[in-house]
Design a protein around this motif. Structure first.
Motif, PDB file in Angstrom:
ATOM      1  N   LYS A 134      36.971  47.983  33.375  1.00  0.00           N
ATOM      2  CA  LYS A 134      38.731  47.413  32.666  1.00  0.00           C
ATOM      3  C   LYS A 134      39.586  47.958  33.278  1.00  0.00           C
ATOM      4  CE  LYS A 134      40.541  44.396  29.693  1.00  0.00           C
ATOM      5  NZ  LYS A 134      42.104  44.051  30.854  1.00  0.00           N
ATOM      6  N   GLY A 135      40.280  47.508  33.830  1.00  0.00           N
ATOM      7  CA  GLY A 135      41.976  47.468  34.246  1.00  0.00           C
ATOM      8  C   GLY A 135      42.859  47.461  33.628  1.00  0.00           C
ATOM      9  N   GLU A 136      44.181  47.020  34.337  1.00  0.00           N
ATOM     10  CA  GLU A 136      45.435  46.953  33.708  1.00  0.00           C
ATOM     11  C   GLU A 136      44.977  44.798  33.076  1.00  0.00           C
ATOM     12  OE1 GLU A 136      48.319  47.622  35.998  1.00  0.00           O
ATOM     13  OE2 GLU A 136      48.041  50.589  35.591  1.00  0.00           O
ATOM     14  N   ASN A 137      44.756  44.355  34.391  1.00  0.00           N
ATOM     15  CA  ASN A 137      44.346  43.397  34.258  1.00  0.00           C
ATOM     16  C   ASN A 137      42.834  42.637  33.927  1.00  0.00           C
ATOM     17  OD1 ASN A 137      47.135  42.665  35.056  1.00  0.00           O
ATOM     18  ND2 ASN A 137      46.344  43.593  37.496  1.00  0.00           N
ATOM     19  N   LEU A 138      42.727  41.107  33.257  1.00  0.00           N
ATOM     20  CA  LEU A 138      41.476  40.519  32.945  1.00  0.00           C
ATOM     21  C   LEU A 138      40.787  41.376  34.750  1.00  0.00           C
ATOM     22  CD1 LEU A 138      42.504  37.413  31.487  1.00  0.00           C
ATOM     23  CD2 LEU A 138      40.839  39.701  30.662  1.00  0.00           C
ATOM     24  N   LEU A 139      39.659  41.396  34.845  1.00  0.00           N
ATOM     25  CA  LEU A 139      38.650  41.577  35.871  1.00  0.00           C
ATOM     26  C   LEU A 139      38.619  40.409  36.605  1.00  0.00           C
ATOM     27  CD1 LEU A 139      36.024  43.916  34.357  1.00  0.00           C
ATOM     28  CD2 LEU A 139      37.611  44.211  36.148  1.00  0.00           C
ATOM     29  N   GLY A 140      38.251  39.487  35.762  1.00  0.00           N
ATOM     30  CA  GLY A 140      38.420  37.828  37.013  1.00  0.00           C
ATOM     31  C   GLY A 140      39.608  37.607  37.196  1.00  0.00           C
ATOM     32  N   ASP A 141      41.080  38.075  36.783  1.00  0.00           N
ATOM     33  CA  ASP A 141      42.290  37.673  38.030  1.00  0.00           C
ATOM     34  C   ASP A 141      41.662  38.600  38.901  1.00  0.00           C
ATOM     35  OD1 ASP A 141      44.510  36.929  37.749  1.00  0.00           O
ATOM     36  OD2 ASP A 141      45.116  38.525  37.032  1.00  0.00           O
ATOM     37  N   ASP A 142      41.887  39.659  38.613  1.00  0.00           N
ATOM     38  CA  ASP A 142      41.305  40.754  40.313  1.00  0.00           C
ATOM     39  C   ASP A 142      41.208  40.681  41.311  1.00  0.00           C
ATOM     40  OD1 ASP A 142      43.923  42.715  39.518  1.00  0.00           O
ATOM     41  OD2 ASP A 142      42.226  43.477  38.024  1.00  0.00           O
ATOM     42  N   ILE A 143      39.826  40.448  40.629  1.00  0.00           N
ATOM     43  CA  ILE A 143      38.612  39.965  41.539  1.00  0.00           C
ATOM     44  C   ILE A 143      39.060  38.673  41.643  1.00  0.00           C
ATOM     45  CG2 ILE A 143      35.977  39.163  42.687  1.00  0.00           C
ATOM     46  CD1 ILE A 143      35.535  41.050  39.720  1.00  0.00           C
ATOM     47  N   HIS A 144      39.542  37.425  41.234  1.00  0.00           N
ATOM     48  CA  HIS A 144      39.944  36.226  42.298  1.00  0.00           C
ATOM     49  C   HIS A 144      41.234  36.593  43.480  1.00  0.00           C
ATOM     50  CE1 HIS A 144      41.667  31.826  42.239  1.00  0.00           C
ATOM     51  NE2 HIS A 144      42.965  32.681  42.460  1.00  0.00           N
ATOM     52  N   ARG A 150      32.187  31.051  34.458  1.00  0.00           N
ATOM     53  CA  ARG A 150      33.682  31.629  34.951  1.00  0.00           C
ATOM     54  C   ARG A 150      33.967  32.255  33.865  1.00  0.00           C
ATOM     55  NH1 ARG A 150      38.759  26.871  34.637  1.00  0.00           N
ATOM     56  NH2 ARG A 150      40.214  28.001  35.390  1.00  0.00           N
ATOM     57  N   PRO A 151      34.300  33.609  34.481  1.00  0.00           N
ATOM     58  CA  PRO A 151      34.414  34.825  34.127  1.00  0.00           C
ATOM     59  C   PRO A 151      36.382  34.426  34.164  1.00  0.00           C
ATOM     60  CG  PRO A 151      32.995  35.271  35.825  1.00  0.00           C
ATOM     61  CD  PRO A 151      33.449  33.777  36.054  1.00  0.00           C
ATOM     62  N   ALA A 152      36.839  35.538  32.492  1.00  0.00           N
ATOM     63  CA  ALA A 152      37.930  35.310  31.859  1.00  0.00           C
ATOM     64  C   ALA A 152      38.916  35.631  33.426  1.00  0.00           C
ATOM     65  CB  ALA A 152      38.037  36.571  31.009  1.00  0.00           C
ATOM     66  N   GLY A 153      40.140  35.428  33.474  1.00  0.00           N
ATOM     67  CA  GLY A 153      40.513  35.360  34.355  1.00  0.00           C
ATOM     68  C   GLY A 153      40.264  34.337  35.898  1.00  0.00           C
ATOM     69  N   ALA A 154      39.249  33.835  36.029  1.00  0.00           N
ATOM     70  CA  ALA A 154      38.809  33.819  37.524  1.00  0.00           C
ATOM     71  C   ALA A 154      39.131  32.375  37.184  1.00  0.00           C
ATOM     72  CB  ALA A 154      37.369  33.933  37.144  1.00  0.00           C
ATOM     73  N   LYS A 155      39.295  31.272  38.495  1.00  0.00           N
ATOM     74  CA  LYS A 155      40.228  30.220  38.580  1.00  0.00           C
ATOM     75  C   LYS A 155      39.157  28.740  38.603  1.00  0.00           C
ATOM     76  CE  LYS A 155      43.622  27.978  41.071  1.00  0.00           C
ATOM     77  NZ  LYS A 155      45.130  27.667  42.447  1.00  0.00           N
TER      78      LYS A 155
END
Length: 204
Positions: free
Chosen positions: A62-72, A99-104
């Motif tokens: 876990k980072g500061e943002n949702l993992l899916g958001d950063d990887i996206h 579709r992981p949380a944070g992923a588009k």
């Protein structure tokens, strides 16, 4: 009446084309897209990886943002970023969500985008096949691996993985063919050979 009929056909054709358009988004972004296999492009990805694909994010810590958001964000900048694709695939399994949380997009869309961006990238096919095998789709995985080996027939790792897949399907002759090719090309790990020996299907 004839004019109305022609107009209806044209409208229908336009609608069909809209429906057939890629549903996984456009590839052009404010930053990129950059080809992960291009050394010059890789240099431009340093700033992206520094903030959005750190070692912890790659390992799904876990980072500061949702993992899916950063990887996206990483995959938006470089659709065929092999490591980021693999991390998104693993996140999909971890969250039990295509579709992981944070992923588009869905995980399948990320692979579709990578293939659309660079169809000749054999490693994308390898990572996709790894995902498909784990997801329980061996036929689709075999198709992606076959494309990979067609793209890079002299790659030892690709030949080895094709051999492993055929071994799982108990197609020993094909497994042996690709295993021998992999070892001829210098693949170092003896696992596939040892498994074929245990099955009584290996000859020196």
């Amino acid at each position: 009446m004839k004019a109305m009929y022609v107009t209806a056909i044209i409208i229908s054709a336009v609608f069909t084309n809209v429906q057939a358009a890629p549903h996984c988004g456009e590839l052009t972004t404010a930053y990129g897209p950059y080809d992960y296999t291009n050394a010059d492009h890789r240099k431009k990805l340093g700033v992206v990886e520094q903030f959005h694909f750190t070692p912890n994010i790659e390992k799904l810590i876990k980072g500061e943002n949702l993992l899916g958001d950063d990887i996206h964000y990483t995959l938006a900048a470089s659709p065929n970023h092999h490591r980021a694709l693999d991390s998104m695939a693993q996140l999909s399994f971890k969250e039990k969500n295509i579709r992981p949380a944070g992923a588009k997009y869905s995980i399948h869309c990320y692979f579709e985008r990578a293939i659309r961006f660079k169809p000749s990238d054999a490693m994308v096919r390898m990572v996709y096949s790894k995902y498909l095998i784990k997801a329980g789709h061996p036929k689709e995985a075999a198709e992606q691996l076959q494309i990979a080996v067609d793209l890079q027939p002299e790659d030892p790792t690709i030949n080895y993985n094709v051999g492993l897949l055929y071994l799982k399907q108990k197609n020993y002759e094909q497994a042996k063919t690709y295993a021998k090719k992999a070892y001829e090309l210098g693949f170092p790990l003896p696992g596939l050979k040892n498994q074929l020996k245990q099955a009584g299907k290996w000859d020196e």
